[in-house]
Write an enzyme that holds these catalytic residues in place. Structure first.
Site, PDB file in Angstrom:
ATOM      1  N   ASP A  14      -8.006  -5.310  -0.127  1.00 54.68           N
ATOM      2  CA  ASP A  14      -8.481  -6.180  -1.205  1.00 54.68           C
ATOM      3  C   ASP A  14      -8.106  -7.649  -1.012  1.00 54.68           C
ATOM      4  OD1 ASP A  14      -9.642  -4.089  -2.726  1.00 54.68           O
ATOM      5  OD2 ASP A  14      -7.644  -3.473  -3.375  1.00 54.68           O
ATOM      6  N   HIS A  52       0.848  -1.186   0.000  1.00 51.29           N
ATOM      7  CA  HIS A  52       0.000   0.000   0.000  1.00 51.29           C
ATOM      8  C   HIS A  52       0.883   1.236   0.000  1.00 51.29           C
ATOM      9  CE1 HIS A  52      -3.125   2.842   1.164  1.00 51.29           C
ATOM     10  NE2 HIS A  52      -3.974   1.930   0.741  1.00 51.29           N
TER      11      HIS A  52
HETATM   12  N1  CMC Z   1       4.140  -7.765  -4.756  1.00 53.18           N
HETATM   13  C1  CMC Z   1       5.477  -7.765  -4.914  1.00 53.18           C
HETATM   14  N2  CMC Z   1       6.269  -6.675  -4.721  1.00 53.18           N
HETATM   15  C2  CMC Z   1       5.643  -5.547  -4.367  1.00 53.18           C
HETATM   16  C3  CMC Z   1       4.252  -5.461  -4.189  1.00 53.18           C
HETATM   17  C4  CMC Z   1       3.489  -6.641  -4.402  1.00 53.18           C
HETATM   18  N3  CMC Z   1       2.162  -6.616  -4.239  1.00 53.18           N
HETATM   19  N4  CMC Z   1       3.914  -4.201  -3.850  1.00 53.18           N
HETATM   20  C5  CMC Z   1       5.053  -3.495  -3.815  1.00 53.18           C
HETATM   21  N5  CMC Z   1       6.113  -4.294  -4.119  1.00 53.18           N
HETATM   22  C6  CMC Z   1       7.538  -3.933  -4.123  1.00 53.18           C
HETATM   23  C7  CMC Z   1       7.875  -3.129  -5.369  1.00 53.18           C
HETATM   24  O1  CMC Z   1       8.291  -3.972  -6.411  1.00 53.18           O
HETATM   25  C8  CMC Z   1       8.974  -2.235  -4.847  1.00 53.18           C
HETATM   26  O2  CMC Z   1      10.156  -3.019  -4.748  1.00 53.18           O
HETATM   27  P1  CMC Z   1      11.607  -2.345  -4.985  1.00 53.18           P
HETATM   28  O3  CMC Z   1      11.749  -1.324  -3.890  1.00 53.18           O
HETATM   29  O4  CMC Z   1      12.555  -3.472  -4.905  1.00 53.18           O
HETATM   30  O5  CMC Z   1      11.556  -1.719  -6.352  1.00 53.18           O
HETATM   31  C9  CMC Z   1       8.527  -1.909  -3.436  1.00 53.18           C
HETATM   32  O6  CMC Z   1       7.735  -3.037  -3.032  1.00 53.18           O
HETATM   33  C10 CMC Z   1       7.701  -0.636  -3.313  1.00 53.18           C
HETATM   34  O7  CMC Z   1       6.584  -0.736  -4.198  1.00 53.18           O
HETATM   35  P2  CMC Z   1       5.992   0.435  -5.067  1.00 53.18           P
HETATM   36  O8  CMC Z   1       5.273  -0.144  -6.233  1.00 53.18           O
HETATM   37  O9  CMC Z   1       7.070   1.445  -5.348  1.00 53.18           O
HETATM   38  O10 CMC Z   1       4.974   1.084  -4.031  1.00 53.18           O
HETATM   39  P3  CMC Z   1       3.799   2.054  -4.381  1.00 53.18           P
HETATM   40  O11 CMC Z   1       3.502   2.797  -3.143  1.00 53.18           O
HETATM   41  O12 CMC Z   1       4.126   2.866  -5.605  1.00 53.18           O
HETATM   42  O13 CMC Z   1       2.602   1.056  -4.788  1.00 53.18           O
HETATM   43  C11 CMC Z   1       0.810  -0.468  -4.636  1.00 53.18           C
HETATM   44  C12 CMC Z   1       1.612   0.618  -3.916  1.00 53.18           C
HETATM   45  C13 CMC Z   1      -0.468  -0.733  -3.833  1.00 53.18           C
HETATM   46  C14 CMC Z   1       0.398   0.024  -6.031  1.00 53.18           C
HETATM   47  C15 CMC Z   1       1.662  -1.747  -4.751  1.00 53.18           C
HETATM   48  O14 CMC Z   1       1.988  -2.205  -3.454  1.00 53.18           O
HETATM   49  C16 CMC Z   1       0.967  -2.852  -5.545  1.00 53.18           C
HETATM   50  O15 CMC Z   1       1.079  -2.862  -6.777  1.00 53.18           O
HETATM   51  N6  CMC Z   1       0.239  -3.791  -4.873  1.00 53.18           N
HETATM   52  C17 CMC Z   1      -0.536  -4.802  -5.568  1.00 53.18           C
HETATM   53  C18 CMC Z   1      -1.844  -4.215  -6.065  1.00 53.18           C
HETATM   54  C19 CMC Z   1      -2.837  -3.999  -4.954  1.00 53.18           C
HETATM   55  O16 CMC Z   1      -3.036  -4.835  -4.084  1.00 53.18           O
HETATM   56  N7  CMC Z   1      -3.495  -2.813  -4.987  1.00 53.18           N
HETATM   57  C20 CMC Z   1      -4.520  -2.444  -3.983  1.00 53.18           C
HETATM   58  C21 CMC Z   1      -4.054  -1.301  -3.130  1.00 53.18           C
HETATM   59  S1  CMC Z   1      -5.032  -1.057  -1.643  1.00 53.18           S
HETATM   60  C22 CMC Z   1      -6.640  -0.717  -2.115  1.00 53.18           C
HETATM   61  C23 CMC Z   1      -6.813   0.286  -3.185  1.00 53.18           C
HETATM   62  O17 CMC Z   1      -6.153   1.310  -3.264  1.00 53.18           O
HETATM   63  O18 CMC Z   1      -7.689   0.058  -4.009  1.00 53.18           O
END
Ligand code: CMC
Length: 426
Positions: free
Chosen positions: A360, A303
């Site tokens: 989710d 998140h």
């Molecule tokens: N699985 C594997 N690695 C992950 C995941 C995941 N679900 N989420 C983040 N990471 C890793 C990412 O690869 C990065 O690694 P590194 O630092 O080595 O490059 C690190 O964690 C930070 O991730 P980020 O993508 O830079 O973080 P963000 O704040 O930009 O993204 C997020 C947040 C929710 C988009 C992301 O965690 C994600 O894609 N999660 C899966 C999709 C999901 O469950 N979304 C629902 C969010 S909550 C409800 C809503 O908003 O609707």
């Protein structure tokens, strides 16, 4: 932090003082609204990771601790003790309702219920392949045509409230109609004698189950608002152009649709099902999620704000066993989800990055137990989020915030002369 404090920035040999202020829980902000005019600099913050776009009084999240409050009330208390209608009232009217206010609120909703017949014709005319979220956004835009006076929803408070109540009153009917259209089932009419959630279940399934109604009420509360997330920021961004409320909400629906946002609940269920069909080897999928060469992500994990367990996920997880038990359902996906969670939470990749289950991760298991198809999950998220979107739009209006218009840093070609086509090199 006192509101008279300042933040000092130094550019070359000049020092500039930015006014600073703090929120209720001492979250600190430097006010850069005069930065460009005074220094010639803008800030660069890709993905808005460090930017507060508004001063809001609706929802507070402490992402490090993992807490969520609406107007000061902890989400756990609201989920356990309040009804969805009370939470709607809280978000919109700023207070929990008295019994009399709750009755008046219900009456206002009842007075605005009833979808125009043309909405059903419109749904029938859409291609079968359209995703339910596409249907939702079409319906939201179409409603503005049935209520053209809503063009004045920004300027006229009476029209504004009329549109607010109509949207909230009709969301159960819209969601149920989308479901029945996608299943090619006949539509079921709204019944003014039923309460809000029972009406929804009746329009969906033609029957009402008490356990389902209670579970759904809780899920709706857990989705009701989540401050400046992608779809809410979109509602505020689009609303800041003074377009009508229906169009602003349609924009929010489109933002929510994406798999990184509300679309994740559908993706989680599809992922769990794929793991089950692949033999249930959770370690294999944990390894895939960690592999940077593999596009697979553990859906329902991570998140932008929570660097701790999402409090909504904690409540939903608690409800999963209870609801499945009460509905006498055994779902093999529960064990897979729990296995994935415990493997991830003891793996340094997830621990170091502070990746925890989000809202989710477990919600889909309950939706599935209630008989809601997977491709409708994100519509269910929108259903719950609607009062939050509307309250945030209303706050934007009440603060009379200016049109949202970010800046950029241009990195393209500098000025050059036009070349006639015959002289261009291939
Ligand atoms: N699985 C594997 N690695 C992950 C995941 C995941 N679900 N989420 C983040 N990471 C890793 C990412 O690869 C990065 O690694 P590194 O630092 O080595 O490059 C690190 O964690 C930070 O991730 P980020 O993508 O830079 O973080 P963000 O704040 O930009 O993204 C997020 C947040 C929710 C988009 C992301 O965690 C994600 O894609 N999660 C899966 C999709 C999901 O469950 N979304 C629902 C969010 S909550 C409800 C809503 O908003 O609707």
């Amino acid at each position: 932090m006192a509101n008279t404090d300042t933040v000092e920035i130094k550019i070359g040999d000049k020092t500039f003082l930015l006014p600073a202020f703090a929120g209720t829980y001492d979250e600190k902000a430097a006010d850069i609204s005069k930065l460009l005019a005074e220094t010639g600099f803008v800030t660069y913050d890709i993905g808005y990771k460090n930017t507060a776009t508004t001063r809001s009084t609706i929802t507070f999240i402490d992402g490090d601790v993992g807490t969520l409050e609406h107007r000061g009330y902890p989400i756990e208390q609201l989920a356990d003790q309040a009804s969805y209608l009370e939470v709607m009232h809280l978000l919109l009217h700023e207070t929990l309702p008295t019994q009399a206010q709750l009755e008046a609120f219900k009456e206002a909703l009842n007075a605005h219920a009833g979808l125009p017949a043309g909405i059903y014709t419109l749904l029938d005319a859409l291609p079968d392949e359209i995703h339910p979220m596409g249907m939702l956004s079409v319906v939201m835009n179409a409603l503005s045509g049935y209520h053209p006076e809503a063009e004045d929803s920004w300027a006229n408070p009476e029209v504004r409230w009329d549109a607010i109540y109509r949207l909230l009153a009709n969301m159960p009917a819209i969601t149920a109609a989308i479901y029945r259209r996608s299943q090619k089932l006949p539509y079921v009419a709204y019944d003014p004698s039923l309460d809000y959630v029972s009406n929804f279940l009746n329009m969906m399934f033609g029957k009402i189950d008490k356990v389902a109604a209670e579970a759904l009420d809780t899920l709706l509360i857990l989705h009701a608002d989540h401050e400046q997330n992608c779809s809410t920021s979109t509602v505020r961004m689009v609303g800041s152009s003074h377009v009508n409320l229906y169009a602003s909400i349609a924009a929010g629906c489109n933002a929510l649709w994406g798999p990184l946002h509300g679309g994740a609940n559908q993706e989680v269920l599809e992922m769990l099902e794929a793991i089950r069909l692949d033999g249930g080897d959770t370690e294999k999928y944990i390894a895939k999620a960690k592999d940077k060469a593999d596009p697979f992500r553990l859906m329902g994990f991570g998140h932008r704000v929570y660097k701790n367990y999402d409090p909504r996920a904690r409540v939903i997880k608690k409800y999963v066993d209870k609801v499945l038990d009460e509905l006498h359902i055994e779902d093999p996906l529960v064990e897979i989800a729990k296995g994935l969670e415990s493997a991830a939470l003891s793996d340094s990749y997830f621990v170091d990055r502070k990746l925890f289950p989000n809202v989710d991760f477990y919600s889909g298991i309950i939706y599935r137990a209630l008989g809601i198809p997977v491709n409708l999950f994100t519509v269910m998220f929108a259903f719950g989020r609607l009062p939050g979107w509307i309250s945030q739009w209303k706050e934007l209006r009440e603060h009379n915030e200016p049109i949202n218009r970010p800046r950029q840093i241009y990195m393209g070609e500098a000025t050059r002369d036009y070349t006639p086509i015959a002289q261009r090199e291939s």
